[in-house]
Design a protein around this motif. Structure first.
Motif, PDB file in Angstrom:
ATOM      1  N   PRO A  57       0.809  -1.221   0.000  1.00  0.00           N
ATOM      2  CA  PRO A  57       0.000   0.000   0.000  1.00  0.00           C
ATOM      3  C   PRO A  57       0.840   1.268   0.000  1.00  0.00           C
ATOM      4  N   TYR A  58       0.160   2.375  -0.112  1.00  0.00           N
ATOM      5  CA  TYR A  58       0.788   3.700  -0.036  1.00  0.00           C
ATOM      6  C   TYR A  58       1.257   3.943   1.400  1.00  0.00           C
ATOM      7  N   GLY A  59       2.391   4.619   1.552  1.00  0.00           N
ATOM      8  CA  GLY A  59       2.860   4.978   2.887  1.00  0.00           C
ATOM      9  C   GLY A  59       4.318   4.655   3.112  1.00  0.00           C
ATOM     10  N   HIS A  60       4.732   4.604   4.365  1.00  0.00           N
ATOM     11  CA  HIS A  60       6.136   4.354   4.706  1.00  0.00           C
ATOM     12  C   HIS A  60       6.512   2.897   4.440  1.00  0.00           C
ATOM     13  N   ARG A  61       7.641   2.714   3.786  1.00  0.00           N
ATOM     14  CA  ARG A  61       8.135   1.369   3.483  1.00  0.00           C
ATOM     15  C   ARG A  61       9.655   1.392   3.410  1.00  0.00           C
ATOM     16  N   SER A  62      10.294   0.548   4.197  1.00  0.00           N
ATOM     17  CA  SER A  62      11.762   0.448   4.216  1.00  0.00           C
ATOM     18  C   SER A  62      12.430   1.795   4.454  1.00  0.00           C
ATOM     19  N   GLY A  63      11.874   2.566   5.375  1.00  0.00           N
ATOM     20  CA  GLY A  63      12.479   3.837   5.745  1.00  0.00           C
ATOM     21  C   GLY A  63      12.214   4.988   4.809  1.00  0.00           C
ATOM     22  N   ARG A  64      11.357   4.808   3.833  1.00  0.00           N
ATOM     23  CA  ARG A  64      11.020   5.911   2.925  1.00  0.00           C
ATOM     24  C   ARG A  64       9.545   5.821   2.534  1.00  0.00           C
ATOM     25  N   THR A  65       9.051   6.868   1.918  1.00  0.00           N
ATOM     26  CA  THR A  65       7.637   6.907   1.541  1.00  0.00           C
ATOM     27  C   THR A  65       7.403   6.198   0.217  1.00  0.00           C
ATOM     28  N   HIS A  66       6.483   5.252   0.236  1.00  0.00           N
ATOM     29  CA  HIS A  66       6.054   4.585  -0.996  1.00  0.00           C
ATOM     30  C   HIS A  66       4.934   5.429  -1.584  1.00  0.00           C
ATOM     31  N   SER A  67       5.210   6.077  -2.697  1.00  0.00           N
ATOM     32  CA  SER A  67       4.316   7.110  -3.235  1.00  0.00           C
ATOM     33  C   SER A  67       3.099   6.577  -3.990  1.00  0.00           C
ATOM     34  N   ALA A 141      11.947  -3.018  -9.129  1.00  0.00           N
ATOM     35  CA  ALA A 141      10.832  -3.916  -8.820  1.00  0.00           C
ATOM     36  C   ALA A 141      11.352  -5.350  -8.716  1.00  0.00           C
ATOM     37  N   THR A 142      10.764  -6.131  -7.823  1.00  0.00           N
ATOM     38  CA  THR A 142      11.206  -7.518  -7.641  1.00  0.00           C
ATOM     39  C   THR A 142      10.220  -8.533  -8.200  1.00  0.00           C
ATOM     40  N   THR A 143       9.042  -8.065  -8.585  1.00  0.00           N
ATOM     41  CA  THR A 143       8.042  -8.948  -9.182  1.00  0.00           C
ATOM     42  C   THR A 143       7.197  -8.151 -10.170  1.00  0.00           C
ATOM     43  N   GLU A 144       6.540  -8.842 -11.096  1.00  0.00           N
ATOM     44  CA  GLU A 144       5.688  -8.160 -12.068  1.00  0.00           C
ATOM     45  C   GLU A 144       4.455  -7.595 -11.359  1.00  0.00           C
ATOM     46  N   HIS A 145       4.284  -6.289 -11.471  1.00  0.00           N
ATOM     47  CA  HIS A 145       3.128  -5.645 -10.856  1.00  0.00           C
ATOM     48  C   HIS A 145       2.952  -4.246 -11.432  1.00  0.00           C
ATOM     49  N   LEU A 146       1.870  -3.604 -11.034  1.00  0.00           N
ATOM     50  CA  LEU A 146       1.617  -2.216 -11.423  1.00  0.00           C
ATOM     51  C   LEU A 146       1.785  -1.317 -10.208  1.00  0.00           C
ATOM     52  N   HIS A 147       2.652  -0.314 -10.335  1.00  0.00           N
ATOM     53  CA  HIS A 147       2.757   0.747  -9.330  1.00  0.00           C
ATOM     54  C   HIS A 147       1.807   1.840  -9.801  1.00  0.00           C
ATOM     55  N   PHE A 148       0.672   1.978  -9.096  1.00  0.00           N
ATOM     56  CA  PHE A 148      -0.351   2.959  -9.473  1.00  0.00           C
ATOM     57  C   PHE A 148      -0.269   4.135  -8.523  1.00  0.00           C
ATOM     58  N   GLU A 149      -0.131   5.315  -9.096  1.00  0.00           N
ATOM     59  CA  GLU A 149       0.096   6.511  -8.280  1.00  0.00           C
ATOM     60  C   GLU A 149      -0.839   7.635  -8.723  1.00  0.00           C
ATOM     61  N   ILE A 150      -1.360   8.370  -7.749  1.00  0.00           N
ATOM     62  CA  ILE A 150      -2.197   9.537  -8.038  1.00  0.00           C
ATOM     63  C   ILE A 150      -1.526  10.775  -7.464  1.00  0.00           C
ATOM     64  N   ARG A 151      -1.450  11.822  -8.271  1.00  0.00           N
ATOM     65  CA  ARG A 151      -0.875  13.089  -7.818  1.00  0.00           C
ATOM     66  C   ARG A 151      -1.859  14.230  -8.080  1.00  0.00           C
ATOM     67  N   ILE A 152      -1.861  15.188  -7.167  1.00  0.00           N
ATOM     68  CA  ILE A 152      -2.669  16.396  -7.343  1.00  0.00           C
ATOM     69  C   ILE A 152      -1.737  17.586  -7.228  1.00  0.00           C
ATOM     70  N   ASN A 153      -1.667  18.371  -8.299  1.00  0.00           N
ATOM     71  CA  ASN A 153      -0.754  19.526  -8.372  1.00  0.00           C
ATOM     72  C   ASN A 153       0.681  19.125  -8.036  1.00  0.00           C
ATOM     73  N   GLY A 154       1.084  17.958  -8.526  1.00  0.00           N
ATOM     74  CA  GLY A 154       2.456  17.496  -8.368  1.00  0.00           C
ATOM     75  C   GLY A 154       2.740  16.749  -7.079  1.00  0.00           C
ATOM     76  N   LYS A 155       1.786  16.715  -6.145  1.00  0.00           N
ATOM     77  CA  LYS A 155       1.994  16.051  -4.859  1.00  0.00           C
ATOM     78  C   LYS A 155       1.312  14.690  -4.845  1.00  0.00           C
ATOM     79  N   HIS A 156       2.081  13.629  -4.517  1.00  0.00           N
ATOM     80  CA  HIS A 156       1.463  12.306  -4.497  1.00  0.00           C
ATOM     81  C   HIS A 156       0.548  12.169  -3.284  1.00  0.00           C
ATOM     82  N   VAL A 157      -0.575  11.493  -3.498  1.00  0.00           N
ATOM     83  CA  VAL A 157      -1.568  11.265  -2.444  1.00  0.00           C
ATOM     84  C   VAL A 157      -1.943   9.786  -2.455  1.00  0.00           C
ATOM     85  N   ASN A 158      -2.578   9.352  -1.397  1.00  0.00           N
ATOM     86  CA  ASN A 158      -2.968   7.950  -1.283  1.00  0.00           C
ATOM     87  C   ASN A 158      -4.100   7.627  -2.264  1.00  0.00           C
TER      88      ASN A 158
END
Length: 218
Positions: A57-67, A141-158
């Protein structure tokens, strides 16, 4: 003649069934919100990877933000445009690997990355539900998947604020209804409540520390 009519009726029912299955993940309704600033009779959205499950999911992962939100089905599966919009980037981009960026109205953009192959180019105008790429594991990436990201005015959101990833449905409460149609709520507006709570908590903590210091001095 009766057999011929029965056969035609059966074929007709089969065609209707196939059509309903096609609409299971993509929706076109008059009451559903959309990220586009559109007239009420043209609202259209689609879940980007039908049948997928969230593996990160979106959020903190391995010490950084997963966007973004990582969605998985199978290798080389069809990735669909979530909303109508214009392709503003299609190519390889650092850890994203093969990335497709689509610009929508009201400062909203959607990102689709780690693709094995991009099927659209910059300047293409796509409709919700159009196949834009195939799932892969390019970039970081370590496996086949889709990284789906939404941004509003350049800022990533959940993205979970806009899509219920468990049911693959759009969250209508993430949009403002206007005379011209629906537009996505801004990141600042939705995060303002959390910000106020954090400020109040910080002030309360500061007062508590100051009180303890006074007691110690006495």
């Amino acid at each position: 003649m009766i057999l011929s009519m029965t056969r035609r009726y059966s074929i007709g029912l089969l065609a209707i069934g196939c059509w309903l299955l096609t609409l299971s993940s993509c929706a076109q309704t008059k009451d559903t919100a959309n990220t586009q600033y559109l007239a009420s009779d043209t609202q259209h959205w689609c879940y980007p990877l039908p049948g997928a499950k969230v593996i990160s999911p979106y959020g903190h992962r391995s010490g950084r933000t997963h966007s973004g939100t990582d969605l998985k089905t199978k290798p080389n599966d069809n990735i669909l445009a979530a909303f109508d919009g214009e392709v503003v980037f299609s190519g390889n981009y650092y850890g994203y690997g093969n990335l497709v960026r689509i610009k929508h109205a009201n400062g909203l953009e959607t990102y689709y990355s780690h693709n094995s192959k991009n099927l659209v180019k910059v300047g293409d105008y796509v409709k919700a539900g159009d196949v834009i790429a195939l799932t892969g594991r390019t970039g970081r990436a370590t496996t086949e998947h889709l990284h789906f990201e939404i941004r509003i005015n350049g800022k990533h959101v959940n993205s979970a604020r806009f899509f219920d990833h468990a049911t693959h449905q759009l969250r209508t409460d993430a949009f403002h209804k206007t005379k011209g149609g629906y537009i996505a709520k801004s990141a600042k507006a939705s995060d303002s409540g959390k910000l106020v709570k954090k400020v109040k908590k910080a002030k309360k903590s500061k007062k508590s520390k100051q009180k303890r210091r006074r007691i110690r001095k006495k």
